[in-house]
Motif scaffolding. Structure first.
Motif, mmCIF file in Angstrom:
data_model
loop_
_atom_site.group_PDB
_atom_site.id
_atom_site.type_symbol
_atom_site.label_atom_id
_atom_site.label_comp_id
_atom_site.label_asym_id
_atom_site.label_seq_id
_atom_site.Cartn_x
_atom_site.Cartn_y
_atom_site.Cartn_z
ATOM 1 N N MET A 102 0.852 -1.185 0.000
ATOM 2 C CA MET A 102 0.000 0.000 0.000
ATOM 3 C C MET A 102 0.888 1.236 0.000
ATOM 4 S SD MET A 102 -2.885 1.636 0.132
ATOM 5 C CE MET A 102 -4.045 0.318 0.251
ATOM 6 N N THR A 103 0.574 2.178 -0.845
ATOM 7 C CA THR A 103 1.307 3.435 -0.891
ATOM 8 C C THR A 103 0.417 4.561 -0.367
ATOM 9 O OG1 THR A 103 0.604 3.917 -3.137
ATOM 10 C CG2 THR A 103 2.660 2.671 -2.876
ATOM 11 N N HIS A 104 1.035 5.650 -0.029
ATOM 12 C CA HIS A 104 0.288 6.767 0.553
ATOM 13 C C HIS A 104 0.062 7.910 -0.426
ATOM 14 C CE1 HIS A 104 3.961 9.129 0.714
ATOM 15 N NE2 HIS A 104 4.561 8.025 1.125
ATOM 16 N N GLN A 105 0.593 7.833 -1.647
ATOM 17 C CA GLN A 105 0.490 8.950 -2.574
ATOM 18 C C GLN A 105 -0.953 9.358 -2.854
ATOM 19 O OE1 GLN A 105 2.708 6.493 -2.948
ATOM 20 N NE2 GLN A 105 4.621 7.615 -2.843
ATOM 21 N N HIS A 106 -1.858 8.399 -2.981
ATOM 22 C CA HIS A 106 -3.255 8.758 -3.249
ATOM 23 C C HIS A 106 -3.930 9.381 -2.029
ATOM 24 C CE1 HIS A 106 -3.254 4.647 -1.743
ATOM 25 N NE2 HIS A 106 -4.497 4.811 -1.370
ATOM 26 N N LEU A 107 -3.347 9.227 -0.845
ATOM 27 C CA LEU A 107 -3.901 9.852 0.360
ATOM 28 C C LEU A 107 -3.398 11.281 0.532
ATOM 29 C CD1 LEU A 107 -3.390 6.914 2.879
ATOM 30 C CD2 LEU A 107 -5.451 7.463 1.574
ATOM 31 N N THR A 108 -2.194 11.550 0.053
ATOM 32 C CA THR A 108 -1.537 12.820 0.333
ATOM 33 C C THR A 108 -1.438 13.754 -0.867
ATOM 34 O OG1 THR A 108 0.631 11.829 -0.110
ATOM 35 C CG2 THR A 108 -0.160 11.769 2.157
ATOM 36 N N GLN A 109 -1.988 13.359 -1.990
ATOM 37 C CA GLN A 109 -1.906 14.135 -3.213
ATOM 38 C C GLN A 109 -2.496 15.533 -3.024
ATOM 39 O OE1 GLN A 109 -4.044 12.289 -6.382
ATOM 40 N NE2 GLN A 109 -3.201 13.629 -7.936
ATOM 41 N N ASN A 110 -1.774 16.551 -3.486
ATOM 42 C CA ASN A 110 -2.206 17.956 -3.474
ATOM 43 C C ASN A 110 -2.381 18.548 -2.076
ATOM 44 O OD1 ASN A 110 -2.283 17.918 -6.298
ATOM 45 N ND2 ASN A 110 -4.397 17.180 -6.276
ATOM 46 N N ILE A 111 -1.682 18.010 -1.081
ATOM 47 C CA ILE A 111 -1.719 18.578 0.269
ATOM 48 C C ILE A 111 -0.308 19.040 0.618
ATOM 49 C CG2 ILE A 111 -2.178 18.141 2.704
ATOM 50 C CD1 ILE A 111 -4.242 16.082 1.826
ATOM 51 N N ALA A 112 -0.179 20.308 0.976
ATOM 52 C CA ALA A 112 1.131 20.879 1.301
ATOM 53 C C ALA A 112 1.532 20.558 2.743
ATOM 54 C CB ALA A 112 1.085 22.386 1.103
ATOM 55 N N ASP A 113 2.832 20.625 2.999
ATOM 56 C CA ASP A 113 3.399 20.467 4.350
ATOM 57 C C ASP A 113 2.898 19.200 5.033
ATOM 58 O OD1 ASP A 113 4.994 21.065 6.510
ATOM 59 O OD2 ASP A 113 3.517 22.399 7.433
ATOM 60 N N ILE A 114 3.162 18.076 4.414
ATOM 61 C CA ILE A 114 2.695 16.793 4.922
ATOM 62 C C ILE A 114 3.887 15.883 5.178
ATOM 63 C CG2 ILE A 114 2.377 15.697 2.670
ATOM 64 C CD1 ILE A 114 -0.331 14.675 3.792
ATOM 65 N N ARG A 115 3.826 15.105 6.245
ATOM 66 C CA ARG A 115 4.873 14.133 6.564
ATOM 67 C C ARG A 115 4.222 12.761 6.719
ATOM 68 N NH1 ARG A 115 6.476 17.947 11.199
ATOM 69 N NH2 ARG A 115 7.257 19.695 10.003
ATOM 70 N N VAL A 116 4.891 11.739 6.204
ATOM 71 C CA VAL A 116 4.345 10.378 6.258
ATOM 72 C C VAL A 116 5.387 9.449 6.857
ATOM 73 C CG1 VAL A 116 3.415 8.465 4.921
ATOM 74 C CG2 VAL A 116 2.958 10.812 4.197
ATOM 75 N N THR A 117 4.956 8.656 7.837
ATOM 76 C CA THR A 117 5.791 7.625 8.433
ATOM 77 C C THR A 117 5.062 6.308 8.271
ATOM 78 O OG1 THR A 117 6.537 9.214 10.084
ATOM 79 C CG2 THR A 117 6.972 6.895 10.537
ATOM 80 N N GLU A 118 5.738 5.309 7.714
ATOM 81 C CA GLU A 118 5.125 3.991 7.529
ATOM 82 C C GLU A 118 5.664 3.052 8.596
ATOM 83 O OE1 GLU A 118 4.489 0.516 4.169
ATOM 84 O OE2 GLU A 118 5.701 2.271 3.691
ATOM 85 N N CYS A 119 4.756 2.249 9.176
ATOM 86 C CA CYS A 119 5.158 1.296 10.200
ATOM 87 C C CYS A 119 4.219 0.106 10.188
ATOM 88 C CB CYS A 119 5.149 1.968 11.569
ATOM 89 S SG CYS A 119 5.664 0.875 12.900
ATOM 90 N N GLU A 120 4.736 -1.076 9.895
ATOM 91 C CA GLU A 120 3.994 -2.333 9.956
ATOM 92 C C GLU A 120 2.646 -2.271 9.236
ATOM 93 O OE1 GLU A 120 3.788 -3.645 14.001
ATOM 94 O OE2 GLU A 120 5.932 -3.389 14.304
ATOM 95 N N GLY A 121 2.639 -1.812 7.998
ATOM 96 C CA GLY A 121 1.419 -1.795 7.207
ATOM 97 C C GLY A 121 0.447 -0.689 7.538
ATOM 98 N N SER A 122 0.864 0.250 8.355
ATOM 99 C CA SER A 122 0.030 1.376 8.721
ATOM 100 C C SER A 122 0.824 2.661 8.483
ATOM 101 C CB SER A 122 -0.388 1.278 10.186
ATOM 102 O OG SER A 122 -1.273 2.304 10.517
ATOM 103 N N PHE A 123 0.146 3.791 8.445
ATOM 104 C CA PHE A 123 0.790 5.073 8.210
ATOM 105 C C PHE A 123 0.446 6.051 9.324
ATOM 106 C CE2 PHE A 123 -0.047 3.440 3.912
ATOM 107 C CZ PHE A 123 1.234 3.497 3.372
ATOM 108 N N LEU A 124 1.387 6.909 9.645
ATOM 109 C CA LEU A 124 1.115 8.112 10.424
ATOM 110 C C LEU A 124 1.320 9.262 9.463
ATOM 111 C CD1 LEU A 124 0.628 9.933 12.853
ATOM 112 C CD2 LEU A 124 3.064 9.686 13.415
ATOM 113 N N ILE A 125 0.262 9.975 9.178
ATOM 114 C CA ILE A 125 0.318 11.119 8.280
ATOM 115 C C ILE A 125 0.068 12.362 9.116
ATOM 116 C CG2 ILE A 125 -0.752 12.255 6.300
ATOM 117 C CD1 ILE A 125 -1.581 9.469 5.305
ATOM 118 N N THR A 126 1.044 13.272 9.127
ATOM 119 C CA THR A 126 0.864 14.512 9.877
ATOM 120 C C THR A 126 0.753 15.680 8.905
ATOM 121 O OG1 THR A 126 3.257 14.695 10.206
ATOM 122 C CG2 THR A 126 1.988 13.729 11.993
#
Length: 79
Positions: A1-25
């Motif tokens: 699973m990738t996060h690009q479709h979740l974060t597309q067109n949002i500025a100042d975003i950070r993504v951390t992946e851990c064990e099949g889950s994401f923390l998106i700030t």
């Protein structure tokens, strides 16, 4: 699973992946709501946090999907 479709067109975003889950700030609740809508649509295990105003500490958690994921973590922190 990738996060690009979740974060597309949002500025100042950070993504951390851990064990099949994401923390998106993100920087504000408006951006967090957009990400949450996408997370629910794609049913991705995900935490959504807001960037801290200070330079230390963990991000403030805005939402999580699925909800059980949030409830389990909360009960573990209380114990």
């Amino acid at each position: 699973m990738t996060h690009q479709h979740l974060t597309q067109n949002i500025a100042d975003i950070r993504v951390t992946e851990c064990e099949g889950s994401f923390l998106i700030t993100v920087s504000d609740s408006f951006a967090a709501a957009i990400v949450l809508e996408r997370v629910i649509r794609y049913q991705v295990r995900c935490w959504i946090g807001l960037h801290q105003q200070q330079t230390y500490g963990a991000p403030f958690i805005y939402a999580a999907y699925p909800l059980q994921m949030w409830m389990v973590e909360q009960s573990e922190q209380v114990a």
